[in-house]
Write a protein that holds these residues in place. Structure first.
Motif, PDB file in Angstrom:
ATOM      1  N   GLU A 193      50.097  62.977  39.862  1.00 44.61           N
ATOM      2  CA  GLU A 193      50.998  62.834  38.717  1.00 44.61           C
ATOM      3  C   GLU A 193      50.168  63.063  37.456  1.00 44.61           C
ATOM      4  OE1 GLU A 193      53.829  59.313  38.636  1.00 44.61           O
ATOM      5  OE2 GLU A 193      52.382  58.791  37.077  1.00 44.61           O
ATOM      6  N   PHE A 194      50.758  63.675  36.454  1.00 46.29           N
ATOM      7  CA  PHE A 194      50.026  63.932  35.210  1.00 46.29           C
ATOM      8  C   PHE A 194      50.555  63.057  34.078  1.00 46.29           C
ATOM      9  CE2 PHE A 194      48.907  67.535  37.691  1.00 46.29           C
ATOM     10  CZ  PHE A 194      47.683  67.960  37.209  1.00 46.29           C
ATOM     11  N   VAL A 195      49.646  62.495  33.318  1.00 45.45           N
ATOM     12  CA  VAL A 195      50.022  61.773  32.097  1.00 45.45           C
ATOM     13  C   VAL A 195      49.381  62.539  30.944  1.00 45.45           C
ATOM     14  CG1 VAL A 195      49.810  59.614  30.812  1.00 45.45           C
ATOM     15  CG2 VAL A 195      50.125  59.551  33.298  1.00 45.45           C
ATOM     16  N   TRP A 196      50.205  63.102  30.092  1.00 43.69           N
ATOM     17  CA  TRP A 196      49.712  64.004  29.035  1.00 43.69           C
ATOM     18  C   TRP A 196      49.500  63.261  27.720  1.00 43.69           C
ATOM     19  CZ3 TRP A 196      48.504  68.414  31.313  1.00 43.69           C
ATOM     20  CH2 TRP A 196      49.253  68.838  32.417  1.00 43.69           C
ATOM     21  N   ASN A 197      48.759  63.890  26.824  1.00 42.95           N
ATOM     22  CA  ASN A 197      48.570  63.388  25.450  1.00 42.95           C
ATOM     23  C   ASN A 197      48.145  61.921  25.419  1.00 42.95           C
ATOM     24  OD1 ASN A 197      49.390  65.829  24.126  1.00 42.95           O
ATOM     25  ND2 ASN A 197      51.495  65.330  24.731  1.00 42.95           N
ATOM     26  N   THR A 198      47.284  61.584  26.347  1.00 42.14           N
ATOM     27  CA  THR A 198      46.948  60.163  26.484  1.00 42.14           C
ATOM     28  C   THR A 198      45.445  59.982  26.641  1.00 42.14           C
ATOM     29  OG1 THR A 198      49.103  59.671  27.448  1.00 42.14           O
ATOM     30  CG2 THR A 198      47.309  58.137  27.976  1.00 42.14           C
ATOM     31  N   VAL A 199      44.917  58.975  25.944  1.00 42.07           N
ATOM     32  CA  VAL A 199      43.494  58.651  26.107  1.00 42.07           C
ATOM     33  C   VAL A 199      43.363  57.262  26.733  1.00 42.07           C
ATOM     34  CG1 VAL A 199      42.650  60.127  24.235  1.00 42.07           C
ATOM     35  CG2 VAL A 199      43.333  57.770  23.727  1.00 42.07           C
ATOM     36  N   ILE A 200      42.241  57.079  27.427  1.00 34.92           N
ATOM     37  CA  ILE A 200      41.964  55.777  28.032  1.00 34.92           C
ATOM     38  C   ILE A 200      41.135  54.990  27.029  1.00 34.92           C
ATOM     39  CG2 ILE A 200      40.908  54.590  29.997  1.00 34.92           C
ATOM     40  CD1 ILE A 200      41.243  57.279  31.559  1.00 34.92           C
ATOM     41  N   GLU A 201      41.619  53.817  26.675  1.00 33.94           N
ATOM     42  CA  GLU A 201      40.904  53.035  25.651  1.00 33.94           C
ATOM     43  C   GLU A 201      40.033  51.949  26.241  1.00 33.94           C
ATOM     44  OE1 GLU A 201      42.792  53.606  21.460  1.00 33.94           O
ATOM     45  OE2 GLU A 201      43.600  51.863  22.501  1.00 33.94           O
ATOM     46  N   GLU A 202      40.394  51.473  27.426  1.00 34.79           N
ATOM     47  CA  GLU A 202      39.622  50.378  28.015  1.00 34.79           C
ATOM     48  C   GLU A 202      39.830  50.359  29.520  1.00 34.79           C
ATOM     49  OE1 GLU A 202      40.339  46.629  26.091  1.00 34.79           O
ATOM     50  OE2 GLU A 202      39.088  45.532  27.521  1.00 34.79           O
ATOM     51  N   VAL A 203      38.770  50.010  30.241  1.00 29.95           N
ATOM     52  CA  VAL A 203      38.895  49.786  31.680  1.00 29.95           C
ATOM     53  C   VAL A 203      39.054  48.291  31.865  1.00 29.95           C
ATOM     54  CG1 VAL A 203      37.895  50.196  33.953  1.00 29.95           C
ATOM     55  CG2 VAL A 203      37.320  51.727  32.060  1.00 29.95           C
ATOM     56  N   LEU A 204      40.099  47.898  32.590  1.00 37.57           N
ATOM     57  CA  LEU A 204      40.434  46.473  32.706  1.00 37.57           C
ATOM     58  C   LEU A 204      40.047  45.943  34.078  1.00 37.57           C
ATOM     59  CD1 LEU A 204      44.058  46.836  31.249  1.00 37.57           C
ATOM     60  CD2 LEU A 204      41.985  46.168  29.991  1.00 37.57           C
ATOM     61  N   GLY A 205      39.747  44.643  34.106  1.00 39.29           N
ATOM     62  CA  GLY A 205      39.496  43.977  35.386  1.00 39.29           C
ATOM     63  C   GLY A 205      38.131  43.339  35.452  1.00 39.29           C
ATOM     64  N   ALA A 206      38.016  42.324  36.306  1.00 38.82           N
ATOM     65  CA  ALA A 206      36.734  41.673  36.618  1.00 38.82           C
ATOM     66  C   ALA A 206      36.946  40.851  37.879  1.00 38.82           C
ATOM     67  CB  ALA A 206      36.294  40.762  35.477  1.00 38.82           C
ATOM     68  N   PRO A 207      36.075  40.914  38.844  1.00 38.06           N
ATOM     69  CA  PRO A 207      34.844  41.703  38.873  1.00 38.06           C
ATOM     70  C   PRO A 207      35.084  43.169  39.251  1.00 38.06           C
ATOM     71  CG  PRO A 207      35.073  40.468  40.917  1.00 38.06           C
ATOM     72  CD  PRO A 207      36.267  40.128  40.085  1.00 38.06           C
ATOM     73  N   VAL A 208      36.313  43.531  39.672  1.00 37.86           N
ATOM     74  CA  VAL A 208      36.567  44.946  39.982  1.00 37.86           C
ATOM     75  C   VAL A 208      37.689  45.456  39.077  1.00 37.86           C
ATOM     76  CG1 VAL A 208      35.848  44.801  42.399  1.00 37.86           C
ATOM     77  CG2 VAL A 208      38.242  44.415  41.813  1.00 37.86           C
ATOM     78  N   MET A 209      37.745  46.767  38.951  1.00 37.47           N
ATOM     79  CA  MET A 209      38.766  47.376  38.105  1.00 37.47           C
ATOM     80  C   MET A 209      40.168  47.108  38.648  1.00 37.47           C
ATOM     81  SD  MET A 209      39.253  51.403  37.285  1.00 37.47           S
ATOM     82  CE  MET A 209      40.958  51.975  37.193  1.00 37.47           C
ATOM     83  N   THR A 210      41.068  46.752  37.717  1.00 36.35           N
ATOM     84  CA  THR A 210      42.465  46.531  38.123  1.00 36.35           C
ATOM     85  C   THR A 210      43.424  47.420  37.335  1.00 36.35           C
ATOM     86  OG1 THR A 210      42.572  44.720  36.541  1.00 36.35           O
ATOM     87  CG2 THR A 210      42.135  44.130  38.854  1.00 36.35           C
ATOM     88  N   GLY A 211      42.935  48.033  36.261  1.00 43.27           N
ATOM     89  CA  GLY A 211      43.837  48.871  35.485  1.00 43.27           C
ATOM     90  C   GLY A 211      43.153  49.502  34.285  1.00 43.27           C
ATOM     91  N   LEU A 212      43.957  50.203  33.489  1.00 43.07           N
ATOM     92  CA  LEU A 212      43.440  50.908  32.316  1.00 43.07           C
ATOM     93  C   LEU A 212      44.370  50.665  31.132  1.00 43.07           C
ATOM     94  CD1 LEU A 212      42.809  54.348  34.075  1.00 43.07           C
ATOM     95  CD2 LEU A 212      41.057  52.676  33.430  1.00 43.07           C
ATOM     96  N   ARG A 213      43.779  50.546  29.968  1.00 44.96           N
ATOM     97  CA  ARG A 213      44.613  50.494  28.748  1.00 44.96           C
ATOM     98  C   ARG A 213      44.684  51.919  28.193  1.00 44.96           C
ATOM     99  NH1 ARG A 213      43.866  45.365  25.892  1.00 44.96           N
ATOM    100  NH2 ARG A 213      45.197  44.896  27.672  1.00 44.96           N
ATOM    101  N   LEU A 214      45.903  52.406  28.057  1.00 43.48           N
ATOM    102  CA  LEU A 214      46.114  53.787  27.638  1.00 43.48           C
ATOM    103  C   LEU A 214      46.772  53.838  26.261  1.00 43.48           C
ATOM    104  CD1 LEU A 214      47.667  55.194  30.961  1.00 43.48           C
ATOM    105  CD2 LEU A 214      45.252  55.002  30.329  1.00 43.48           C
TER     106      LEU A 214
END
Ligand code: NAP
Length: 311
Positions: A193-214
């Motif tokens: 799936e493509f998400v256009w015109n979008t930047v990733i601002e933060e990688v979320l989660g601890a101790p492992v990644m659970t998501g992204l702030r877009l």
């Protein structure tokens, strides 16, 4: 005193080693702790001529290495840590030793770029990676995100469909930079799936990644996306840190080549991605390695002839 030191052991460095060894220059290759360059991090190489059915990247580099060694190249898996090009002979240092050389061929390649956003470094190896072939298998049946819109991003996304239940490509614009064939393959894949015109601002989660702030760059809206892995495929940075101040670099850090493979420093030649912003292919790097070794040989011949003539 070495006649030729080659720094780097990707297609450029090892091709230079084959040619220099066959020219009886007895080259010393400082291959780096992680020898073999970027192809060590790829799966199948489909576009290296001579391998009609394709070949695995690491296997191809093993062949390069064996070929160079067959002609007498000495290959050491150590990193060059600094150089001094202001004196003659030229000086190259590693953590353990200092070498003197008449000629240095730089073939240090380029490294994957990072987004430099919060959470990225902390979650490296815990969901965040730049190498799908190294880490993809850890994310079976997971939701995987790929950042970027170039050929690397498409390649990673396609490869990751083997593992993930879903792959989301996040690109900062609304059109891909990737070549048409790669873009078409990715766009046609149901799992991507493509998400256009979008930047990733933060990688979320601890101790492992659970998501992204877009953040959508069109309307500035921010939302969080649940995901298990982020593969960053946003291009590369040339590995020229140790040459800064010693040799002319362009603003992006690539080594400038005013004349063929020669640099602005007499006796220092360059080959491969470290001076190639444009083509960045294994085959062009190998070709450049060949040229650098031939240029080096000619230079050395002239140098040694003039030294003999002087005595
Ligand atoms: P690339 O072509 O430079 O593409 C980098 C992508 O990342 C671009 O889409 C760029 O966006 C995006 N990007 C860069 N910095 C970013 C940032 N800070 N945040 C978000 N996005 C960012 O690099 P590449 O894909 O690694 O490819 C490099 C070269 O290798 C190319 O010549 C490519 O053709 C070749 N290659 C070929 C193959 C193949 O043929 N199988 C596979 C891999 C690579 P913009 O588009 O907005 O600039």
């Amino acid at each position: 005193m070495e006649r030729v030191i080659i720094i780097g052991s990707g297609p450029a460095g090892l091709t230079a080693a084959v040619y220099a060894a066959r020219a009886n220059l007895n080259p010393l290759v400082l291959a780096g702790g992680l020898y073999g360059g970027q192809l060590m991090l790829t799966t199948e190489v489909e576009n290296y001529p001579g391998f009609a059915e394709g070949i695995m990247g690491p296997e191809l580099m093993e062949e390069f290495r064996k070929q160079a060694e067959r002609f007498g190249a000495r290959i050491e898996n150590v990193d060059a840590t600094s150089v001094d090009f202001s004196t003659r002979p030229l000086i190259v240092r590693t953590a353990e030793a200092e070498y003197q050389a008449k000629i240095v061929i730089i073939a240090t390649g380029a490294s994957a770029r990072w987004l430099n956003i919060p959470g990225e470094e902390k979650l490296r190896g815990r969901g965040v990676s730049t190498c799908a072939t190294c880490d993809g298998a850890f994310f079976r049946d997971k939701h995987i995100v790929v950042a970027g819109g170039g050929d690397s991003a498409m390649e990673e996304a396609l490869f990751l469909t083997r593992f993930g239940r879903k792959v989301t490509v996040i690109h900062r614009r609304d059109s891909l930079r990737a070549s048409k064939i790669m873009a078409d393959r990715a766009l046609a894949n149901d799992k991507i799936e493509f998400v256009w015109n979008t930047v990733i601002e933060e990688v979320l989660g601890a101790p492992v990644m659970t998501g992204l702030r877009l953040r959508n760059v069109m309307d500035d809206s921010v939302h969080d996306l649940a995901a298990d892995a982020l593969f960053i495929a946003i291009g590369h940075t040339p590995n020229t840190e140790i040459f800064r101040g010693q040799i002319d670099l362009d603003p992006a850090g690539y080594i400038l080549t005013p004349d063929g493979t020669a640099t602005n420093v007499t006796g220092v030649f360059v080959a491969g991605d470290v001076s190639d912003l444009r083509y960045k292919q294994a085959i062009t790097a190998a070709g450049a390695g060949c040229k650098a070794a031939m240029d080096a040989e000619k230079y050395l011949e002239a140098l040694e002839f003039s030294m003999h003539a002087a005595v």
